[in-house]
Design a protein around this motif. Sequence first.
Motif, PDB file in Angstrom:
ATOM      1  N   THR A  48       0.844  -1.210   0.000  1.00 54.45           N
ATOM      2  CA  THR A  48       0.000   0.000   0.000  1.00 54.45           C
ATOM      3  C   THR A  48       0.869   1.246   0.000  1.00 54.45           C
ATOM      4  N   ARG A  51       2.239   1.784  -3.473  1.00 53.24           N
ATOM      5  CA  ARG A  51       1.236   2.384  -4.376  1.00 53.24           C
ATOM      6  C   ARG A  51       1.094   3.873  -4.095  1.00 53.24           C
ATOM      7  N   ALA A  52       1.053   4.239  -2.807  1.00 54.29           N
ATOM      8  CA  ALA A  52       0.922   5.661  -2.438  1.00 54.29           C
ATOM      9  C   ALA A  52       2.111   6.458  -2.960  1.00 54.29           C
ATOM     10  N   ARG A  53       3.318   5.916  -2.802  1.00 59.45           N
ATOM     11  CA  ARG A  53       4.521   6.602  -3.303  1.00 59.45           C
ATOM     12  C   ARG A  53       4.472   6.753  -4.828  1.00 59.45           C
ATOM     13  N   ILE A  79       3.037   8.116   5.121  1.00 59.48           N
ATOM     14  CA  ILE A  79       3.869   7.022   4.614  1.00 59.48           C
ATOM     15  C   ILE A  79       4.992   6.725   5.610  1.00 59.48           C
ATOM     16  N   ASP A  99      -3.256   3.403   4.020  1.00 65.69           N
ATOM     17  CA  ASP A  99      -4.487   3.605   3.247  1.00 65.69           C
ATOM     18  C   ASP A  99      -4.815   5.090   3.103  1.00 65.69           C
ATOM     19  N   GLU A 102      -2.436   6.662   0.625  1.00 65.36           N
ATOM     20  CA  GLU A 102      -2.803   6.325  -0.746  1.00 65.36           C
ATOM     21  C   GLU A 102      -4.022   7.127  -1.205  1.00 65.36           C
ATOM     22  N   ARG A 106      -4.046   9.663  -4.324  1.00 61.67           N
ATOM     23  CA  ARG A 106      -4.958   9.504  -5.466  1.00 61.67           C
ATOM     24  C   ARG A 106      -5.807  10.766  -5.673  1.00 61.67           C
TER      25      ARG A 106
END
Length: 119
Positions: A48, A51-53, A79, A99, A102, A106
Amino acid sequence: ERPESAARPEPSARPAEPPDVRRPAEPGRLGTPETADAAAATRRVLDTVARARAVLATVRVERLKGDARVQYQTAQQLIEQAEAAVKVANFMYALRLADKAEMLARGLAGGESPASWPL
């Protein structure tokens, strides 16, 4: 005169035994089936975070203003906090932080207004 036996407890009465209190060998951590396997929980959080990075890397920071810039910095901090929480095996907290990071990333990448994001 008052009888002395009424004022004093009987000598044969023993004080109550203290309860058998045992200290746990190691403080426990609240766990759930999702965090039973430390390796899998760590992998889930770090996936997760990755993905956020990746999403944050697509954001053009120089174009961000005001709240959006603050949200970008908040995502980066989340993060870092998620990674720190994994190191101390606090997987549920780490996953919540990852979460949120992320979701913020987004939202920034999609150009949404930070005020419309549910935190």
